[in-house]
Every structure is written in structure tokens, then in C-alpha cells.
Scaffold this active site. Structure first.
Site, PDB file in Angstrom:
ATOM      1  N   ARG A 150      -5.379 -10.773  -0.419  1.00  0.00           N
ATOM      2  CA  ARG A 150      -5.740  -9.903  -1.553  1.00  0.00           C
ATOM      3  C   ARG A 150      -7.142  -9.177  -1.437  1.00  0.00           C
ATOM      4  NH1 ARG A 150      -2.945 -11.582  -7.070  1.00  0.00           N
ATOM      5  NH2 ARG A 150      -2.376  -9.129  -7.086  1.00  0.00           N
ATOM      6  N   PRO A 151      -7.457  -8.378  -0.437  1.00  0.00           N
ATOM      7  CA  PRO A 151      -8.608  -7.647  -0.202  1.00  0.00           C
ATOM      8  C   PRO A 151      -8.684  -6.241  -1.106  1.00  0.00           C
ATOM      9  CG  PRO A 151      -7.186  -6.990   1.586  1.00  0.00           C
ATOM     10  CD  PRO A 151      -6.397  -8.244   0.758  1.00  0.00           C
ATOM     11  N   ILE A 152      -9.835  -6.011  -1.505  1.00  0.00           N
ATOM     12  CA  ILE A 152      -9.916  -4.601  -2.411  1.00  0.00           C
ATOM     13  C   ILE A 152     -10.783  -3.842  -1.476  1.00  0.00           C
ATOM     14  CG2 ILE A 152      -9.798  -6.038  -4.530  1.00  0.00           C
ATOM     15  CD1 ILE A 152     -12.982  -5.835  -4.712  1.00  0.00           C
ATOM     16  N   ASP A 153     -10.669  -3.463  -0.183  1.00  0.00           N
ATOM     17  CA  ASP A 153     -11.322  -2.655   0.745  1.00  0.00           C
ATOM     18  C   ASP A 153     -11.056  -1.158   0.229  1.00  0.00           C
ATOM     19  OD1 ASP A 153      -8.862  -3.630   1.981  1.00  0.00           O
ATOM     20  OD2 ASP A 153      -9.066  -2.340   3.455  1.00  0.00           O
ATOM     21  N   LYS A 173       3.675  -5.913 -18.024  1.00  0.00           N
ATOM     22  CA  LYS A 173       2.680  -6.378 -17.685  1.00  0.00           C
ATOM     23  C   LYS A 173       1.492  -5.659 -16.728  1.00  0.00           C
ATOM     24  CE  LYS A 173       1.850  -9.782 -14.405  1.00  0.00           C
ATOM     25  NZ  LYS A 173       0.699  -9.628 -13.465  1.00  0.00           N
ATOM     26  N   ASN A 174       2.360  -5.282 -15.677  1.00  0.00           N
ATOM     27  CA  ASN A 174       1.462  -4.655 -14.800  1.00  0.00           C
ATOM     28  C   ASN A 174       0.870  -3.098 -15.159  1.00  0.00           C
ATOM     29  OD1 ASN A 174       1.402  -6.715 -13.136  1.00  0.00           O
ATOM     30  ND2 ASN A 174       2.705  -6.384 -11.708  1.00  0.00           N
ATOM     31  N   ARG A 229       1.168 -16.250 -18.269  1.00  0.00           N
ATOM     32  CA  ARG A 229       0.264 -15.016 -17.858  1.00  0.00           C
ATOM     33  C   ARG A 229       1.339 -13.807 -17.925  1.00  0.00           C
ATOM     34  NH1 ARG A 229      -1.648 -15.271 -12.513  1.00  0.00           N
ATOM     35  NH2 ARG A 229      -1.948 -12.910 -13.264  1.00  0.00           N
ATOM     36  N   CYS A 256      -2.944 -14.587  -8.842  1.00  0.00           N
ATOM     37  CA  CYS A 256      -2.196 -15.519  -8.054  1.00  0.00           C
ATOM     38  C   CYS A 256      -2.509 -15.514  -6.449  1.00  0.00           C
ATOM     39  CB  CYS A 256      -0.752 -15.013  -8.195  1.00  0.00           C
ATOM     40  SG  CYS A 256      -0.085 -15.302  -9.890  1.00  0.00           S
ATOM     41  N   ILE A 275       4.873  -7.837   1.754  1.00  0.00           N
ATOM     42  CA  ILE A 275       3.744  -7.258   1.124  1.00  0.00           C
ATOM     43  C   ILE A 275       2.798  -8.380   1.157  1.00  0.00           C
ATOM     44  CG2 ILE A 275       2.858  -6.245  -1.226  1.00  0.00           C
ATOM     45  CD1 ILE A 275       5.133  -4.313   0.004  1.00  0.00           C
ATOM     46  N   ARG A 291      -6.212 -10.972 -11.612  1.00  0.00           N
ATOM     47  CA  ARG A 291      -6.650  -9.829 -10.550  1.00  0.00           C
ATOM     48  C   ARG A 291      -6.867  -8.369 -11.239  1.00  0.00           C
ATOM     49  NH1 ARG A 291      -7.657 -11.095  -5.991  1.00  0.00           N
ATOM     50  NH2 ARG A 291      -7.813  -9.131  -4.625  1.00  0.00           N
ATOM     51  N   ASP A 324       7.721  -8.740  -6.130  1.00  0.00           N
ATOM     52  CA  ASP A 324       7.471  -9.611  -7.589  1.00  0.00           C
ATOM     53  C   ASP A 324       8.915 -10.257  -7.877  1.00  0.00           C
ATOM     54  OD1 ASP A 324       5.004  -8.700  -7.428  1.00  0.00           O
ATOM     55  OD2 ASP A 324       5.138  -7.720  -9.038  1.00  0.00           O
TER      56      ASP A 324
HETATM   57  C1  EPZ Z   1       0.244  -5.002  -7.890  1.00  0.00           C
HETATM   58  O1  EPZ Z   1      -0.859  -6.080  -7.231  1.00  0.00           O
HETATM   59  C2  EPZ Z   1       0.639  -6.151  -8.846  1.00  0.00           C
HETATM   60  N1  EPZ Z   1      -0.257  -6.506  -9.745  1.00  0.00           N
HETATM   61  C3  EPZ Z   1       1.450  -7.301  -7.994  1.00  0.00           C
HETATM   62  O2  EPZ Z   1       2.222  -7.793  -9.075  1.00  0.00           O
HETATM   63  C4  EPZ Z   1       2.503  -6.578  -7.090  1.00  0.00           C
HETATM   64  O3  EPZ Z   1       2.829  -7.891  -6.250  1.00  0.00           O
HETATM   65  C5  EPZ Z   1       1.795  -5.748  -6.013  1.00  0.00           C
HETATM   66  O4  EPZ Z   1       1.171  -4.824  -6.727  1.00  0.00           O
HETATM   67  C6  EPZ Z   1       2.951  -5.162  -5.211  1.00  0.00           C
HETATM   68  O5  EPZ Z   1       3.813  -4.603  -5.821  1.00  0.00           O
HETATM   69  C7  EPZ Z   1      -0.769  -5.882 -10.575  1.00  0.00           C
HETATM   70  O6  EPZ Z   1      -0.316  -4.715 -10.792  1.00  0.00           O
HETATM   71  C8  EPZ Z   1      -1.739  -6.253 -11.303  1.00  0.00           C
HETATM   72  P1  EPZ Z   1      -1.321  -3.723  -3.873  1.00  0.00           P
HETATM   73  P2  EPZ Z   1      -1.953  -5.263  -6.095  1.00  0.00           P
HETATM   74  O7  EPZ Z   1      -2.956  -3.204  -3.930  1.00  0.00           O
HETATM   75  O8  EPZ Z   1      -2.344  -3.962  -6.709  1.00  0.00           O
HETATM   76  C9  EPZ Z   1      -2.890  -4.841   0.575  1.00  0.00           C
HETATM   77  C10 EPZ Z   1       2.771  -9.869 -10.082  1.00  0.00           C
HETATM   78  O9  EPZ Z   1       3.516 -10.978  -9.824  1.00  0.00           O
HETATM   79  N2  EPZ Z   1      -3.954  -4.288   0.141  1.00  0.00           N
HETATM   80  O10 EPZ Z   1      -0.269  -2.770  -3.970  1.00  0.00           O
HETATM   81  O11 EPZ Z   1      -3.075  -6.402  -6.018  1.00  0.00           O
HETATM   82  C11 EPZ Z   1      -2.646  -6.384  -0.057  1.00  0.00           C
HETATM   83  O12 EPZ Z   1      -3.272  -7.128   0.832  1.00  0.00           O
HETATM   84  C12 EPZ Z   1       1.880  -9.341  -9.269  1.00  0.00           C
HETATM   85  O13 EPZ Z   1       2.870  -9.478 -10.911  1.00  0.00           O
HETATM   86  C13 EPZ Z   1      -5.141  -4.171   1.335  1.00  0.00           C
HETATM   87  O14 EPZ Z   1      -5.185  -4.703   2.167  1.00  0.00           O
HETATM   88  O15 EPZ Z   1      -1.178  -5.017  -4.906  1.00  0.00           O
HETATM   89  C14 EPZ Z   1      -1.148  -6.146   0.061  1.00  0.00           C
HETATM   90  O16 EPZ Z   1      -0.782  -6.668   1.349  1.00  0.00           O
HETATM   91  C15 EPZ Z   1       1.275 -10.267  -8.111  1.00  0.00           C
HETATM   92  N3  EPZ Z   1      -6.372  -3.560   0.570  1.00  0.00           N
HETATM   93  C16 EPZ Z   1      -0.729  -4.828  -0.029  1.00  0.00           C
HETATM   94  O17 EPZ Z   1      -1.879  -3.730   0.111  1.00  0.00           O
HETATM   95  C17 EPZ Z   1      -6.768  -3.298  -0.610  1.00  0.00           C
HETATM   96  O18 EPZ Z   1      -7.729  -2.749  -0.952  1.00  0.00           O
HETATM   97  C18 EPZ Z   1      -0.147  -4.178  -1.236  1.00  0.00           C
HETATM   98  O19 EPZ Z   1      -0.983  -4.582  -2.471  1.00  0.00           O
HETATM   99  C19 EPZ Z   1      -5.550  -3.259  -1.451  1.00  0.00           C
HETATM  100  C20 EPZ Z   1      -4.163  -3.992  -0.935  1.00  0.00           C
END
Ligand code: EPZ
Length: 418
Positions: free
Chosen positions: A121-124, A22-23, A397, A116, A327, A92, A305
Site C-alpha cells: 500500500r504505497p502512497i507514491d 464507507k469508502n 470498521r 488493513c 490489485i 488508511r 473488496d
Molecule cells: C481504496 O484503497 C479502498 N479504500 C480499498 O478498499 C479498495 O480495495 C481499493 O481502493 C481498490 O478498489 C478506500 O477507499 C479507503 P488504490 P486505495 O490506491 O485507495 C497501488 C476496503 O476493503 N498504489 O486504488 O488505498 C496499490 O498498491 C478497502 O474497503 C500504488 O502503487 O487503493 C494497489 O495495488 C481495502 N501507489 C493499487 O494501486 C499509490 O500511491 C490500487 O490502490 C497508490 C496505490
């Protein structure tokens, strides 16, 4: 509303074939618009996240053809249309259209993504990466406008090894002028799969799977054919179910190395498994398992996950186990329902303490998010009696044909519309 009903405590025997990840899928579909010709992606899972992304492709006027497990995406008529909230909030990963549209048209307009509720979940980091490449980011309420006159390669250090930011920056940088280096990049196999896809189109990306990724910008991306890797999280979920209910349950079509952190934990607590080239066979035990501690971490650490489904298995360990979630700040929403099923669990700060073994009895529970839902399925299959899960849209999903796959190995599980 859809609900799942599970009549538990059945032994599961046979083979479960794992679908495409999926991811990876949710990044590959937006990435496909970067080609100047046509992209064919196969082993695409039929999950609602795939549908939601194909709806966005149609909104953008891409030509999309689906046939069994493959999708052919031709972006020749693509228009850079604003992605409204009703599309972006479905998942997402809609945010990968930001990087892909920016890379393609040097402009993307879309609303904040959904997904979810497992944390803020910021995107900064995504936006900082786009800015480093020369884009200007404007945020009006929930809407983001990301625009550049020219995208230029840059050195980008990620404060956190974010999966999403790593992929999004790769998508934006692939056609930028010059070289981009992403340092402290995430190393998940899905990132490698996306880089391979882009390289198959003619991109010049090296280092994916390590913490330094180098992207040399190219002008043109051609036709490509790509296969999605097996879903390590789906596989891990069925391994956990196998440790609870399996009788020679074979989890097939996997890459065992992607599951090392899971299989080593399973072995540590005493689960019997046989690891083959592309499968694992697993059995439940007549005895209880040994307790353990799990701390979620970025790949190759224990994946967040799978933390929720694993807590179910820990209820069958003899003594005190701990799960430390590092995480996401809100990933224990399944615990109250696990307690309703009979588990002895307390959550304090980011740690769940589980005392086992506990007898689990079916009751009514909620899938609060995708992996919480998977945890409820695992618990329902193990528990005696009937477990009813509501909000199963979350589960659908991310798990292709979950009912069919489990029924095929002997589970009594039905999906009902109420
Ligand atoms: C991906 O999410 C996966 N989703 C998530 O899977 C998974 O839990 C996660 O990676 C960690 O492995 C997809 O691939 C679609 P991150 P993502 O950016 O990319 C912080 C599932 O169940 N962060 O690696 O959104 C954030 O808050 C899903 O399949 C910032 O602070 O995760 C988190 O604490 C849920 N600023 C950490 O980094 C940012 O701009 C890791 O998030 C981006 C992230």
C-alpha cells in the site's frame, strides 16, 4: 477483545437496508475541512472508521456536530496541527487529510496511514501528484511533511488508476491556481460522490467517473449539504450472503448499476435474483451453482473488496472456480480459515483455486482484515454448527450494525466481549 458467534445454516428472510458508503464517507469527512463555511453530510454510517476520522477533526479543532445519520462540520476554528501516528494509523483514509490540509493551508504534517494489511500500500502516486501541484514532500522516518508556497494546476498522469491518489489530488487541487487534469484517474462511484460534494461547495470539477478529471481551481468554497451514496461493497456482501442463505432476502437502498459486475457474476453461476429500481431480492438455491473465474479489476470491473466474500460462495459451485487478485498482493489471508471450515481451496501466486461443492462446518476463525472478516461472516452463516470469529474489530470498521441487520432477517449472530 470482541468476538462474533454465529449459529449457522439459518434461512434469511426480510429486508436489509444498506448504509452510506464507507469508502466515500472516509474521503468526504476530510474533504469537508476545505469549505470556508459549513458542510453537512448525511447518510453517514456509524462505523469505527467514521469515529476515527471525527477524532482527527477534533484534534484539528474543527467544530463537529453529529445527529443520527448526519454530521455537520464547521472548520472556522481549524488549526493545522500535526496528525500523530496514533491517529493516522487507525485507518488508511487518514491520508485524505494530507490532500485536504494541503489544499486548505498549503501544508500538511502527518504520519503514514494504517488500514488493513492487504499489501504494501504505497502512497507514491499521491505524493507525486502533490509535487506536480508545486508541493515539496519531506519524509522523516514515518512522518510526511508536504508543503507548498503556492499550489498551481498541473497535468498529472497516474501510473495506476488509484482511488486514493485520484481523490487526494482532487482535494489538493480544488483551490489551486489554474487547471489540473488527472489522467488515468480511477472511476469508482465513491470518487464521483466526492467530486459532487466539492462541486456542491462551489468547486469546478468535471469528468469524475471517467479516466480524465478536470479541476479548475477556485478561491472560496461555501456551505453545502450532501448525501452519501449507498455502500456497494456492503450491498455486495449481503448479496453473497443472500445467495448462500437467502429466502426472498431484499437488499434495499442500493444503486443497482454500481453492482453490475457482481450481479452479472451471480447470474452467471445460476443465482436467482430480482433487480428493482433501488433494491435486489435474492434467493439461495437448492442446487449447486456453476463454477466461474473472477479477476479483480478497477471499477467497473469486479471489485477486489468483494473477492474474499465471493470465495465463500464459490465453495458451493460444482467444479473448479478461480479467483485472480490483481490489485492487492496479500488478499487471501482468509483462505486458511475457509479451509478450516471445510473448503477445498489452494492459493498459488495471486490465484485461488476452489473446488466445490464443500460442506462447511462451524469452527473458530479469525477476521484477518475487513473483507476477510466479511467472508468469515458469510461462511459462518452458511456453515452448519457454530462459528466463532475473533478480531472482529476489523469487521466493525466497515459494516454498520452488522449484527442488528443480520439478526433482523433471522440470523443467529451475537457479539461478545471477552
Ligand atoms: C481504496 O484503497 C479502498 N479504500 C480499498 O478498499 C479498495 O480495495 C481499493 O481502493 C481498490 O478498489 C478506500 O477507499 C479507503 P488504490 P486505495 O490506491 O485507495 C497501488 C476496503 O476493503 N498504489 O486504488 O488505498 C496499490 O498498491 C478497502 O474497503 C500504488 O502503487 O487503493 C494497489 O495495488 C481495502 N501507489 C493499487 O494501486 C499509490 O500511491 C490500487 O490502490 C497508490 C496505490
Amino acid at each position: 477483545m470482541k468476538i462474533m458467534e454465529i449459529e449457522g445454516a439459518k434461512e434469511l428472510n426480510g429486508t436489509i437496508r444498506i448504509s452510506g458508503a464507507k469508502n466515500a464517507t472516509v474521503a468526504l469527512i476530510p474533504a469537508a475541512i476545505l469549505t470556508d463555511e459549513e458542510a453537512t453530510i448525511c447518510n453517514v454510517p456509524e462505523i469505527t472508521d467514521t469515529e476515527a476520522l471525527c477524532d482527527i477533526l477534533s484534534l484539528l479543532k474543527a467544530d463537529v456536530k453529529r445527529a443520527s445519520e448526519s454530521i455537520v462540520i464547521n472548520p472556522k476554528s481549524l488549526e493545522n496541527i500535526e496528525i500523530e501516528e496514533k491517529y493516522s494509523k487507525k485507518l488508511r483514509a487518514s491520508y485524505y487529510f494530507m490532500g485536504a490540509l494541503l489544499g486548505k493551508f498549503k501544508k500538511a504534517v502527518m504520519y503514514f496511514p494504517g488500514g488493513c494489511s492487504i499489501g504494501a500500500r504505497p502512497i507514491d502516486l499521491h505524493l507525486k501528484g502533490f509535487e506536480a501541484l508545486g508541493a515539496k514532500v519531506t519524509n522523516e522516518k514515518n512522518k510526511y511533511i508536504v508543503e507548498a508556497e503556492e499550489l498551481k494546476g498541473a497535468n498529472i498522469y497516474l501510473d495506476i488508476a488509484s482511488v486514493g491518489a485520484t481523490i487526494n489530488i482532487m482535494l489538493a487541487a480544488v483551490k489551486a491556481k489554474g487547471t489540473t487534469i488527472i489522467d488515468n484517474a480511477a472511476k469508482e462511484p465513491e470518487i464521483v460522490n466526492v467530486a459532487t460534494f466539492l462541486n456542491n461547495m462551489g468547486a469546478k470539477i468535471s469528468g469524475a467517473g471517467t479516466s480524465t478529471i478536470k479541476i479548475e481551481g477556485v478561491d472560496y468554497l461555501h456551505n453545502c449539504f450532501h448525501e452519501i451514496i449507498p455502500d456497494r461493497i456492503e450491498a455486495g456482501t449481503y448479496l453473497i450472503i443472500g445467495a448462500l442463505c437467502g429466502n426472498n432476502l431484499k437488499i434495499d437502498n442500493i444503486i443497482p448499476e454500481h453492482l453490475d459486475s457482481i450481479t452479472s457474476k451471480l447470474e452467471e453461476i445460476g443465482v436467482s435474483l430480482e433487480v428493482g429500481l433501488d433494491y435486489i431480492t435474492i434467493n439461495k438455491s437448492n442446487n449447486t451453482f456453476k463454477p466461474t473465474t473472477i479477476k479483480t479489476a478497477v471499477y467497473p470491473g469486479f471489485p477486489t473488496d468483494l473477492q474474499q466474500p465471493f470465495t465463500v460462495l464459490l465453495t458451493q459451485c460444482n467444479g473448479k472456480s478461480k479467483v485472480v487478485e490483481t490489485i492487492w498482493e496479500n488478499r487471501f489471508m482468509h483462505i486458511p480459515y475457509l479451509k478450516d471450515l471445510g473448503a477445498d481451496v489452494e492459493v498459488k501466486n495471486q490465484t485461488a483455486t476452489i473446488i466445490g461443492p464443500s460442506k462447511l462446518h462451524g469452527t473458530q476463525v479469525v477476521a484477518t482484515d475487513l473483507r476477510a472478516g466479511a467472508a468469515m461472516v458469510a461462511a459462518g452463516l452458511f456453515a452448519t454448527g457454530t462459528t466463532t470469529i475473533t478480531n472482529v474489530e476489523h469487521i466493525l470498521r466497515g459494516y454498520e450494525q452488522i449484527i442488528e441487520k443480520l439478526t433482523g432477517v433471522g440470523a443467529k449472530i451475537t457479539l461478545k466481549e471477552i
